[in-house]
Design a protein around this motif. Structure first.
Motif, mmCIF file in Angstrom:
data_model
loop_
_atom_site.group_PDB
_atom_site.id
_atom_site.type_symbol
_atom_site.label_atom_id
_atom_site.label_comp_id
_atom_site.label_asym_id
_atom_site.label_seq_id
_atom_site.Cartn_x
_atom_site.Cartn_y
_atom_site.Cartn_z
ATOM 1 N N VAL A 185 -10.082 -3.532 -9.891
ATOM 2 C CA VAL A 185 -9.369 -4.783 -9.619
ATOM 3 C C VAL A 185 -8.368 -4.564 -8.478
ATOM 4 C CG1 VAL A 185 -7.760 -6.490 -10.569
ATOM 5 C CG2 VAL A 185 -9.673 -5.677 -11.954
ATOM 6 N N LEU A 186 -8.495 -5.376 -7.424
ATOM 7 C CA LEU A 186 -7.613 -5.262 -6.240
ATOM 8 C C LEU A 186 -6.919 -6.593 -5.975
ATOM 9 C CD1 LEU A 186 -9.950 -3.493 -3.619
ATOM 10 C CD2 LEU A 186 -8.340 -2.419 -5.191
ATOM 11 N N LEU A 187 -5.696 -6.509 -5.446
ATOM 12 C CA LEU A 187 -4.977 -7.681 -4.959
ATOM 13 C C LEU A 187 -5.752 -8.261 -3.773
ATOM 14 C CD1 LEU A 187 -2.361 -9.430 -4.747
ATOM 15 C CD2 LEU A 187 -1.446 -7.628 -3.263
ATOM 16 N N ALA A 188 -5.865 -9.602 -3.709
ATOM 17 C CA ALA A 188 -6.646 -10.224 -2.630
ATOM 18 C C ALA A 188 -5.864 -11.361 -1.972
ATOM 19 C CB ALA A 188 -7.972 -10.725 -3.185
ATOM 20 N N ASP A 189 -6.579 -12.210 -1.293
ATOM 21 C CA ASP A 189 -6.085 -13.433 -0.651
ATOM 22 C C ASP A 189 -4.973 -13.149 0.367
ATOM 23 O OD1 ASP A 189 -6.899 -16.200 -0.664
ATOM 24 O OD2 ASP A 189 -4.848 -16.645 -1.239
ATOM 25 N N GLU A 190 -3.818 -13.787 0.234
ATOM 26 C CA GLU A 190 -2.747 -13.629 1.227
ATOM 27 C C GLU A 190 -1.392 -13.640 0.523
ATOM 28 O OE1 GLU A 190 -3.319 -18.085 2.752
ATOM 29 O OE2 GLU A 190 -1.499 -17.226 3.614
ATOM 30 N N ILE A 191 -0.383 -13.136 1.215
ATOM 31 C CA ILE A 191 1.005 -13.274 0.741
ATOM 32 C C ILE A 191 1.791 -13.801 1.929
ATOM 33 C CG2 ILE A 191 3.018 -12.150 -0.275
ATOM 34 C CD1 ILE A 191 1.210 -9.965 -1.347
ATOM 35 N N SER A 192 2.207 -15.063 1.843
ATOM 36 C CA SER A 192 2.822 -15.719 2.995
ATOM 37 C C SER A 192 3.691 -16.882 2.509
ATOM 38 C CB SER A 192 1.706 -16.265 3.901
ATOM 39 O OG SER A 192 1.159 -17.435 3.313
ATOM 40 N N ILE A 226 11.855 -16.612 -4.836
ATOM 41 C CA ILE A 226 11.972 -17.556 -5.964
ATOM 42 C C ILE A 226 10.751 -17.446 -6.877
ATOM 43 C CG2 ILE A 226 12.273 -19.997 -6.580
ATOM 44 C CD1 ILE A 226 14.576 -18.641 -4.865
ATOM 45 N N ASP A 227 9.548 -17.557 -6.263
ATOM 46 C CA ASP A 227 8.298 -17.418 -7.009
ATOM 47 C C ASP A 227 7.164 -17.178 -6.017
ATOM 48 O OD1 ASP A 227 7.559 -19.962 -5.967
ATOM 49 O OD2 ASP A 227 8.449 -20.983 -7.675
ATOM 50 N N PHE A 228 5.985 -16.848 -6.529
ATOM 51 C CA PHE A 228 4.829 -16.640 -5.650
ATOM 52 C C PHE A 228 3.545 -16.671 -6.468
ATOM 53 C CE2 PHE A 228 4.079 -12.153 -6.793
ATOM 54 C CZ PHE A 228 5.314 -11.788 -7.302
ATOM 55 N N LYS A 229 2.420 -16.822 -5.741
ATOM 56 C CA LYS A 229 1.094 -16.881 -6.360
ATOM 57 C C LYS A 229 0.219 -15.755 -5.808
ATOM 58 C CE LYS A 229 -2.201 -18.901 -4.561
ATOM 59 N NZ LYS A 229 -3.387 -18.459 -3.742
ATOM 60 N N LEU A 230 -0.474 -15.069 -6.690
ATOM 61 C CA LEU A 230 -1.385 -13.991 -6.283
ATOM 62 C C LEU A 230 -2.805 -14.302 -6.751
ATOM 63 C CD1 LEU A 230 0.733 -10.912 -7.471
ATOM 64 C CD2 LEU A 230 0.626 -11.826 -5.133
ATOM 65 N N GLU A 231 -3.775 -13.665 -6.072
ATOM 66 C CA GLU A 231 -5.171 -13.691 -6.547
ATOM 67 C C GLU A 231 -5.686 -12.262 -6.542
ATOM 68 O OE1 GLU A 231 -7.786 -16.575 -4.705
ATOM 69 O OE2 GLU A 231 -6.113 -17.948 -4.386
ATOM 70 N N PHE A 232 -6.595 -11.988 -7.464
ATOM 71 C CA PHE A 232 -7.191 -10.658 -7.576
ATOM 72 C C PHE A 232 -8.714 -10.784 -7.621
ATOM 73 C CE2 PHE A 232 -2.935 -10.187 -9.197
ATOM 74 C CZ PHE A 232 -2.548 -8.908 -8.849
ATOM 75 N N LYS A 262 0.848 -1.215 0.000
ATOM 76 C CA LYS A 262 0.000 0.000 0.000
ATOM 77 C C LYS A 262 0.877 1.256 0.000
ATOM 78 C CE LYS A 262 -3.707 2.374 2.393
ATOM 79 N NZ LYS A 262 -4.345 2.599 3.692
ATOM 80 N N ASP A 263 1.922 1.235 0.834
ATOM 81 C CA ASP A 263 2.845 2.384 0.913
ATOM 82 C C ASP A 263 3.506 2.664 -0.436
ATOM 83 O OD1 ASP A 263 2.282 2.556 3.565
ATOM 84 O OD2 ASP A 263 4.167 1.665 4.259
ATOM 85 N N ARG A 264 3.552 1.634 -1.301
ATOM 86 C CA ARG A 264 4.193 1.782 -2.615
ATOM 87 C C ARG A 264 3.161 1.823 -3.742
ATOM 88 N NH1 ARG A 264 7.111 -0.613 1.072
ATOM 89 N NH2 ARG A 264 9.388 -0.418 1.128
ATOM 90 N N GLY A 265 1.909 2.132 -3.388
ATOM 91 C CA GLY A 265 0.882 2.397 -4.406
ATOM 92 C C GLY A 265 0.120 1.195 -4.925
ATOM 93 N N ILE A 266 0.300 0.010 -4.287
ATOM 94 C CA ILE A 266 -0.433 -1.190 -4.735
ATOM 95 C C ILE A 266 -1.668 -1.373 -3.846
ATOM 96 C CG2 ILE A 266 -0.346 -3.693 -5.117
ATOM 97 C CD1 ILE A 266 1.694 -2.372 -6.888
ATOM 98 N N LYS A 267 -2.843 -1.293 -4.473
ATOM 99 C CA LYS A 267 -4.105 -1.409 -3.714
ATOM 100 C C LYS A 267 -4.456 -2.878 -3.502
ATOM 101 C CE LYS A 267 -6.220 2.829 -5.453
ATOM 102 N NZ LYS A 267 -5.333 3.195 -6.554
ATOM 103 N N SER A 268 -4.896 -3.193 -2.262
ATOM 104 C CA SER A 268 -5.309 -4.564 -1.971
ATOM 105 C C SER A 268 -6.613 -4.560 -1.194
ATOM 106 C CB SER A 268 -4.229 -5.292 -1.165
ATOM 107 O OG SER A 268 -4.341 -4.972 0.202
ATOM 108 N N HIS A 269 -7.086 -5.769 -0.904
ATOM 109 C CA HIS A 269 -8.340 -5.928 -0.148
ATOM 110 C C HIS A 269 -8.138 -5.682 1.348
ATOM 111 C CE1 HIS A 269 -7.820 -10.511 0.958
ATOM 112 N NE2 HIS A 269 -6.700 -9.835 1.138
#
Ligand code: ADP
Ligand code: TMP
Length: 235
Positions: free
Chosen positions: A188-195, A174-180, A62-69
């Protein structure tokens, strides 16, 4: 904020209604699955750690301009989020070869990629999340072209931000998975989790795995690895 009706019981989280029709309560469980549910176990304290790590990443983005849920952390294992109409896609970004790409390309785990890769998977437990390309997504009406372009752009921006944040903590992404998903205005917003459940994190020097691969590959020390990521990010 009142915890309302149970709306959805997922593999790693449970989703509840709240007294605000535009918001949901996400409860992070300790359950871990792999191989589309074939392997299941409890990782003690995982839900607490993943809630904290996700909160950290959503705030940094968010601090870097990426909107999420993300609205707020509401308890040890609970997060209030904006209710979204989820886009039935898993967006995977890769920097270094690991996981399914090892098998698909026959290249050794740990091989750096010349440029990051984005991949799309259809989010369907019944079908085992098949890989899609942009044409499948448009043809199946899973997302509009403008939404897809935005998702791809945001996914690469998130990659740049997370790589930098993690590198400063001696961790390679290395890699990661996102949901929107779409909010009620259609944004369109970033959702789910980042972990560590949906990212691969390696120690820069030792290449020690600090993510769910420790569970998938029976390497042991799963809780410790998740805690190590939280500590490195927040201490
Ligand atoms: P799965 O459905 O793969 O078992 P989880 O156990 O993580 O996954 O369940 C969380 C569910 O909540 C997922 O299906 C995810 O798509 C959905 N979800 C995540 N964020 C939101 C949101 N903001 N609004 C609605 N649904 C969401
Ligand atoms: P993969 O190498 O198995 O395709 O996984 C790529 C990344 O996506 C990895 O960080 C794990 C994450 N992921 C999920 O979060 N959920 C999934 O269902 C899959 C297959 C991968």
């Amino acid at each position: 904020m009142i915890k309302g009706e149970l709306l959805y019981e997922g593999k790693a989280k449970t989703v509840y209604a709240t007294d605000n029709p535009d918001e949901l309560l996400v409860y992070f469980k300790d359950d871990a699955t792999a191989g589309n549910g074939a392997k299941h176990d409890i990782i003690a304290g995982k839900g607490i750690i993943n809630n904290k790590i996700s909160e950290f990443f959503f705030k940094q983005l968010k601090d870097r301009g990426i909107k999420s849920h993300f609205v707020e952390k509401a308890g040890e294992r609970e997060m209030v989020v904006k209710k979204l109409d989820m886009i039935k896609l898993e967006i995977v970004v890769r920097n270094i070869i690991a996981g399914s790409l090892v098998k698909r390309l026959g290249l050794p785990e740990g091989t750096p990629l010349a440029v990051p890769i984005v991949e799309y998977y259809y989010k369907s437990d019944e079908l085992g999340d098949p890989m899609l390309n942009r044409y499948h997504i448009l043809a199946l009406n899973l997302a509009k072209i403008d939404e897809l372009n935005q998702i791809e752009h945001v996914a690469f921006s998130i990659n740049t931000i997370l790589r930098e944040l993690l590198k400063a903590k001696n961790v390679d992404l290395i890699d990661f998975k996102l949901e929107f998903g779409r909010d009620k205005e259609g944004m369109v917003l970033l959702a789910d989790e980042i972990s560590p459940d949906n990212c691969r994190f390696w120690d820069v020097e030792t290449h020690k795995k600090l993510d769910k691969d420790r569970f998938r590959q029976d390497l042991g020390g799963v809780e410790e690895a998740y805690q190590e990521i939280l500590n490195r990010l927040t201490m």
